[in-house]
Motif scaffolding. Structure first.
Motif, PDB file in Angstrom:
ATOM      1  N   CYS A 288       0.864  -1.190   0.000  1.00 40.73           N
ATOM      2  CA  CYS A 288       0.000   0.000   0.000  1.00 40.73           C
ATOM      3  C   CYS A 288       0.899   1.237   0.000  1.00 40.73           C
ATOM      4  CB  CYS A 288      -0.963  -0.012   1.183  1.00 40.73           C
ATOM      5  SG  CYS A 288      -0.223  -0.032   2.828  1.00 40.73           S
ATOM      6  N   HIS A 289       0.444   2.289  -0.686  1.00 41.71           N
ATOM      7  CA  HIS A 289       1.299   3.459  -0.951  1.00 41.71           C
ATOM      8  C   HIS A 289       1.219   4.422   0.235  1.00 41.71           C
ATOM      9  CE1 HIS A 289       2.511   6.811  -4.008  1.00 41.71           C
ATOM     10  NE2 HIS A 289       3.491   6.475  -3.189  1.00 41.71           N
ATOM     11  N   MET A 290       2.322   4.539   0.960  1.00 42.85           N
ATOM     12  CA  MET A 290       2.380   5.360   2.160  1.00 42.85           C
ATOM     13  C   MET A 290       3.222   6.615   1.933  1.00 42.85           C
ATOM     14  SD  MET A 290       0.527   3.484   4.134  1.00 42.85           S
ATOM     15  CE  MET A 290       0.725   4.508   5.602  1.00 42.85           C
ATOM     16  N   SER A 291       2.984   7.634   2.753  1.00 41.30           N
ATOM     17  CA  SER A 291       3.794   8.851   2.673  1.00 41.30           C
ATOM     18  C   SER A 291       5.114   8.688   3.424  1.00 41.30           C
ATOM     19  CB  SER A 291       3.020  10.039   3.235  1.00 41.30           C
ATOM     20  OG  SER A 291       2.613   9.800   4.567  1.00 41.30           O
ATOM     21  N   GLU A 292       5.180   7.705   4.339  1.00 37.45           N
ATOM     22  CA  GLU A 292       6.407   7.397   5.065  1.00 37.45           C
ATOM     23  C   GLU A 292       6.676   5.897   4.972  1.00 37.45           C
ATOM     24  OE1 GLU A 292       6.473   8.869   9.082  1.00 37.45           O
ATOM     25  OE2 GLU A 292       5.095  10.492   8.567  1.00 37.45           O
ATOM     26  N   GLY A 331      -3.190   2.931   1.391  1.00 37.71           N
ATOM     27  CA  GLY A 331      -2.214   3.762   2.078  1.00 37.71           C
ATOM     28  C   GLY A 331      -2.594   5.232   2.089  1.00 37.71           C
ATOM     29  N   ASP A 332      -2.020   5.996   3.020  1.00 39.31           N
ATOM     30  CA  ASP A 332      -2.408   7.406   3.141  1.00 39.31           C
ATOM     31  C   ASP A 332      -1.985   8.227   1.918  1.00 39.31           C
ATOM     32  OD1 ASP A 332       0.391   7.213   4.070  1.00 39.31           O
ATOM     33  OD2 ASP A 332       0.166   9.285   4.718  1.00 39.31           O
ATOM     34  N   GLN A 333      -0.847   7.885   1.318  1.00 37.58           N
ATOM     35  CA  GLN A 333      -0.436   8.615   0.119  1.00 37.58           C
ATOM     36  C   GLN A 333      -1.337   8.271  -1.060  1.00 37.58           C
ATOM     37  OE1 GLN A 333       1.388  11.052  -0.194  1.00 37.58           O
ATOM     38  NE2 GLN A 333       2.200  11.217  -2.271  1.00 37.58           N
ATOM     39  N   HIS A 357     -11.943   0.801   0.202  1.00 36.75           N
ATOM     40  CA  HIS A 357     -11.123   0.459   1.376  1.00 36.75           C
ATOM     41  C   HIS A 357     -10.810   1.687   2.231  1.00 36.75           C
ATOM     42  CE1 HIS A 357     -11.008  -3.326  -0.588  1.00 36.75           C
ATOM     43  NE2 HIS A 357     -10.164  -2.942  -1.525  1.00 36.75           N
ATOM     44  N   ALA A 358     -10.197   2.736   1.673  1.00 39.16           N
ATOM     45  CA  ALA A 358      -9.963   3.983   2.423  1.00 39.16           C
ATOM     46  C   ALA A 358      -9.466   3.688   3.839  1.00 39.16           C
ATOM     47  CB  ALA A 358     -11.251   4.820   2.459  1.00 39.16           C
ATOM     48  N   GLN A 359      -8.462   2.853   3.950  1.00 40.37           N
ATOM     49  CA  GLN A 359      -8.088   2.326   5.274  1.00 40.37           C
ATOM     50  C   GLN A 359      -7.247   3.290   6.105  1.00 40.37           C
ATOM     51  OE1 GLN A 359      -6.375  -1.579   4.746  1.00 40.37           O
ATOM     52  NE2 GLN A 359      -8.270  -2.454   3.979  1.00 40.37           N
ATOM     53  N   HIS A 360      -6.261   3.926   5.485  1.00 34.44           N
ATOM     54  CA  HIS A 360      -5.330   4.764   6.254  1.00 34.44           C
ATOM     55  C   HIS A 360      -5.214   6.116   5.540  1.00 34.44           C
ATOM     56  CE1 HIS A 360      -4.436   1.027   8.222  1.00 34.44           C
ATOM     57  NE2 HIS A 360      -4.119   0.496   7.059  1.00 34.44           N
ATOM     58  N   LEU A 361      -5.698   7.167   6.192  1.00 31.74           N
ATOM     59  CA  LEU A 361      -5.734   8.492   5.588  1.00 31.74           C
ATOM     60  C   LEU A 361      -5.019   9.503   6.472  1.00 31.74           C
ATOM     61  CD1 LEU A 361      -8.464   7.004   4.468  1.00 31.74           C
ATOM     62  CD2 LEU A 361      -9.076   9.325   3.783  1.00 31.74           C
ATOM     63  N   ASP A 386      -6.526  -6.751  10.707  1.00 33.91           N
ATOM     64  CA  ASP A 386      -5.239  -6.089  10.461  1.00 33.91           C
ATOM     65  C   ASP A 386      -4.637  -5.419  11.689  1.00 33.91           C
ATOM     66  OD1 ASP A 386      -5.370  -6.843   7.834  1.00 33.91           O
ATOM     67  OD2 ASP A 386      -5.730  -4.843   7.027  1.00 33.91           O
ATOM     68  N   ILE A 387      -5.248  -5.570  12.865  1.00 25.49           N
ATOM     69  CA  ILE A 387      -4.779  -4.828  14.046  1.00 25.49           C
ATOM     70  C   ILE A 387      -3.279  -4.993  14.253  1.00 25.49           C
ATOM     71  CG2 ILE A 387      -4.895  -4.728  16.557  1.00 25.49           C
ATOM     72  CD1 ILE A 387      -7.917  -5.348  16.296  1.00 25.49           C
ATOM     73  N   ASP A 388      -2.791  -6.223  14.276  1.00 29.43           N
ATOM     74  CA  ASP A 388      -1.367  -6.456  14.548  1.00 29.43           C
ATOM     75  C   ASP A 388      -0.485  -5.880  13.445  1.00 29.43           C
ATOM     76  OD1 ASP A 388      -2.038  -7.737  16.896  1.00 29.43           O
ATOM     77  OD2 ASP A 388      -1.913  -9.753  16.045  1.00 29.43           O
ATOM     78  N   LEU A 389      -0.933  -6.034  12.183  1.00 32.74           N
ATOM     79  CA  LEU A 389      -0.147  -5.494  11.072  1.00 32.74           C
ATOM     80  C   LEU A 389      -0.037  -3.979  11.154  1.00 32.74           C
ATOM     81  CD1 LEU A 389      -1.191  -7.448   7.842  1.00 32.74           C
ATOM     82  CD2 LEU A 389       1.098  -7.268   8.820  1.00 32.74           C
ATOM     83  N   VAL A 390      -1.149  -3.309  11.456  1.00 31.19           N
ATOM     84  CA  VAL A 390      -1.124  -1.848  11.549  1.00 31.19           C
ATOM     85  C   VAL A 390      -0.197  -1.409  12.673  1.00 31.19           C
ATOM     86  CG1 VAL A 390      -2.500   0.234  11.943  1.00 31.19           C
ATOM     87  CG2 VAL A 390      -3.452  -1.636  10.589  1.00 31.19           C
ATOM     88  N   ASP A 391      -0.331  -2.044  13.841  1.00 31.19           N
ATOM     89  CA  ASP A 391       0.509  -1.655  14.972  1.00 31.19           C
ATOM     90  C   ASP A 391       1.985  -1.889  14.695  1.00 31.19           C
ATOM     91  OD1 ASP A 391      -1.674  -0.849  16.439  1.00 31.19           O
ATOM     92  OD2 ASP A 391      -1.819  -2.691  17.625  1.00 31.19           O
ATOM     93  N   THR A 392       2.303  -2.885  13.860  1.00 26.31           N
ATOM     94  CA  THR A 392       3.704  -3.195  13.558  1.00 26.31           C
ATOM     95  C   THR A 392       4.239  -2.357  12.405  1.00 26.31           C
ATOM     96  OG1 THR A 392       3.413  -5.482  14.307  1.00 26.31           O
ATOM     97  CG2 THR A 392       5.295  -5.018  12.885  1.00 26.31           C
ATOM     98  N   LEU A 393       3.545  -2.388  11.264  1.00 23.74           N
ATOM     99  CA  LEU A 393       4.079  -1.760  10.053  1.00 23.74           C
ATOM    100  C   LEU A 393       3.895  -0.248  10.017  1.00 23.74           C
ATOM    101  CD1 LEU A 393       2.982  -4.341   7.314  1.00 23.74           C
ATOM    102  CD2 LEU A 393       5.256  -4.031   8.319  1.00 23.74           C
ATOM    103  N   LEU A 394       2.851   0.254  10.686  1.00 21.74           N
ATOM    104  CA  LEU A 394       2.557   1.687  10.605  1.00 21.74           C
ATOM    105  C   LEU A 394       2.800   2.386  11.938  1.00 21.74           C
ATOM    106  CD1 LEU A 394      -0.692   1.568   8.422  1.00 21.74           C
ATOM    107  CD2 LEU A 394       1.704   1.669   7.700  1.00 21.74           C
ATOM    108  N   ALA A 395       3.594   1.787  12.784  1.00 25.47           N
ATOM    109  CA  ALA A 395       3.917   2.406  14.070  1.00 25.47           C
ATOM    110  C   ALA A 395       4.549   3.779  13.851  1.00 25.47           C
ATOM    111  CB  ALA A 395       4.868   1.504  14.857  1.00 25.47           C
ATOM    112  N   GLY A 396       4.052   4.773  14.587  1.00 29.45           N
ATOM    113  CA  GLY A 396       4.610   6.121  14.484  1.00 29.45           C
ATOM    114  C   GLY A 396       4.018   6.981  13.400  1.00 29.45           C
ATOM    115  N   HIS A 397       3.164   6.430  12.550  1.00 27.14           N
ATOM    116  CA  HIS A 397       2.528   7.219  11.493  1.00 27.14           C
ATOM    117  C   HIS A 397       1.324   7.971  12.076  1.00 27.14           C
ATOM    118  CE1 HIS A 397       4.199   4.970   7.772  1.00 27.14           C
ATOM    119  NE2 HIS A 397       4.917   4.618   8.818  1.00 27.14           N
TER     120      HIS A 397
END
Length: 522
Positions: A288-292, A331-333, A357-361, A386-397
């Motif tokens: 997924c396309h993220m800004s970070e 992704g947010d990007q 989906h619009a999952q992470h904005l 996706d709770i564990d994946l979000v907490d792991t891969l997107l930590a700090g976003h």
């Protein structure tokens, strides 16, 4: 025209002006009257047929705003790897499934998630070759954005060391430049084109009964042109029992325009939907396309499957030809760029554009979506999966993740679905996830980011009227009121009175579409 009165029920109409009733009269495919039994029987007249619903709770028919019914049909006869926890276990299941197939068949299935394997590792074609050297094997992962294929499948698709990566995709290669058998995003398409079932009409006939048994009366199907053809055959034969709003794959946009297809074209059983476009990949595939960058994966920010300039061109091309746009963005990007592209094209009178989906904005993009009238087509069970994946891969976003409350408060229209077969199509699991933000076992206690929870009424509205509104069908679906289509379900749990845990276990007793009982429990 015969009139039928459905009586002795606790009817939750979804109509703010008349939220509850005891009876409904149906004339043809539409509701004639909704109210007390005396009021309804007076409107129906003395010759009406009476149907006793034995005190059941009645809801508007549930509408899945994003489902792959052809893929779900295929999955019923495919190898299911969702619960395996190691490569060896996955290979054992593939080998056992292959032994049951005829020579020359393709082995389909998947749902594997190497993030949960012990040890976590990306598989390769050589592992598949060791248990299935002859039959071609194509196994999408849990989110459907990565494919694991064996050498036989790669040969048939013409993928080798000289095949370049397509725009928006990746052919993963080993140190010698040879394909490993892992394909991401658009690189999967040559294999998808080969995965066509000759028995799809029969499979969909079975699947529609399964969906009716779950309480679904309408679906917004996201699959391909073979699925469209199969549904039209069912419609022509008088065998279609649930309503289909059919998306157009982006690769068939020009063909659809040439044929004169327009969003909303058709009848109440089968209508043309929007064109489906991919902006990015998925979180589980790390695409997924993220800004970070993903945590611990610098510089990986995912994949822009469709570049921004192409998004604008595709959006404009579709809109000017009367076709709405539904864009996959996780992704947010990706979401930010999709909103930019919708803004660049501008509102199109008569068309409802969507983000799937619009999952992470970015938090500020919620208000932009509302201002532009962009609907959010979301799948609540994705959140709890996706709770564990979000907490792991997107930590700090800094993100608004699965921000249902934030979207409603900002004025964004919500349309709920399942994304089956990625998740199970049971809509009551989606309602449970939306109001608790917990897994079915009740974890995490109190819910994940609980400030984004919905009320049960809001969640039901998103799975009925919200889905209908996103498809431009709110004038005939989504609430039980005179003049609306007579699509409703009788269930053993009243979601207004009982707990989310009880709603999760809801059993459908009767499903009515167009005033006729299309499915009933034994």
């Amino acid at each position: 025209m015969s009139i039928r009165v459905y009586r002795n029920a606790a009817i939750r109409t979804g109509d703010a002006g008349n939220p509850s009733a005891r009876a409904m009269a149906v004339a043809g495919e539409r509701l004639l009257a909704v109210g007390t039994e005396a009021e309804v029987r007076a409107a129906a007249g003395p010759g009406a047929e009476l149907v006793d619903l034995a005190g059941a709770a009645v809801l508007p028919g549930l509408y899945d705003a994003h489902i792959h019914t052809a893929q779900y049909a295929h999955s019923l006869d495919a190898v299911d790897l969702r619960d395996v926890r190691s490569l060896d276990d996955a290979l054992a299941m593939v080998a056992a499934h292959a032994a049951r197939l005829r020579p020359g068949a393709w082995l389909f299935g998947g749902r594997w998630n190497s993030n949960t394997w012990d040890p976590p590792r990306q598989p390769d074609r050589y592992a598949l070759d060791s248990v299935c050297p002859e039959l071609p094997v194509v196994l999408p992962n849990a989110d459907g954005h990565t494919v694991w294929a064996n050498s036989a499948a790669l040969r048939l698709a013409g993928i080798d060391a000289d095949t370049p990566d397509p725009v928006g995709g990746e052919i993963v290669r080993d140190e010698r430049g040879e394909p490993t058998g892992i394909l991401r995003e658009t690189a999967c398409r040559p294999l998808e084109d080969l995965m066509v079932s000759r028995d799809l009409r029969e499979q969909l006939r079975v699947v529609q009964d399964e969906l009716l048994a779950l309480g679904l009366t309408s679906v917004h199907d996201i699959d391909g042109e073979d699925c469209r053809a199969a549904y039209l055959e069912l419609r022509e034969a008088g065998e279609l029992k649930l309503r289909v709003h059919k998306a157009i794959p982006s690769v068939h946009l020009e063909e659809a325009i040439a044929e004169g297809r327009r969003t909303g074209q058709g009848d109440d059983w089968f209508r043309t939907g929007p064109v489906k476009i991919f902006s990015d990949g998925a979180l589980g595939s790390h695409t997924c396309h993220m800004s970070e960058p993903f945590a611990g994966q610098h510089p990986n920010v995912g994949i822009a499957v469709t570049p921004y300039e192409d998004l604008v061109k595709l959006f404009a091309r579709a809109a000017e030809n009367g076709i709405a746009v539904a864009t996959h963005a996780i992704g947010d990007q990706a979401n930010h760029l999709v909103i930019d592209a919708y803004e660049a094209v501008g509102r199109t009178p008569g068309l409802r554009h969507r983000i799937e989906h619009a999952q992470h904005l970015r938090p500020g993009d919620l208000a932009r979506m509302a201002r532009l009238g962009i609907a959010a087509s979301m799948q609540p069970v994705h959140c709890t999966s996706d709770i564990d994946l979000v907490d792991t891969l997107l930590a700090g976003h800094d993100l608004a993740s699965y921000a249902w409350r934030g979207m409603l408060d900002a004025g964004v229209g919500l349309a709920f679905g399942s994304d089956a077969p990625i998740e199970h199509p049971n809509p009551f699991a989606a309602l449970y996830a939306a109001v608790t933000r917990t897994r079915p076992d009740g974890t995490p206690v109190g819910g994940w980011q609980p400030e984004q929870r919905l009320t049960m009424a809001e969640a039901l509205a998103a799975h009925t009227l919200g889905a209908a509104h996103a498809a431009g069908e709110e004038d005939r679906k989504g609430v039980l009121a005179p003049g609306m289509l007579a699509d409703f379900i009788a269930v053993d749990t009243d979601p207004w009175l009982e707990s989310p845990d009880a709603v999760l276990r809801t059993r459908v007793m009767t499903t009515v579409v167009g005033g006729e009982i299309r499915w009933q429990s034994g």
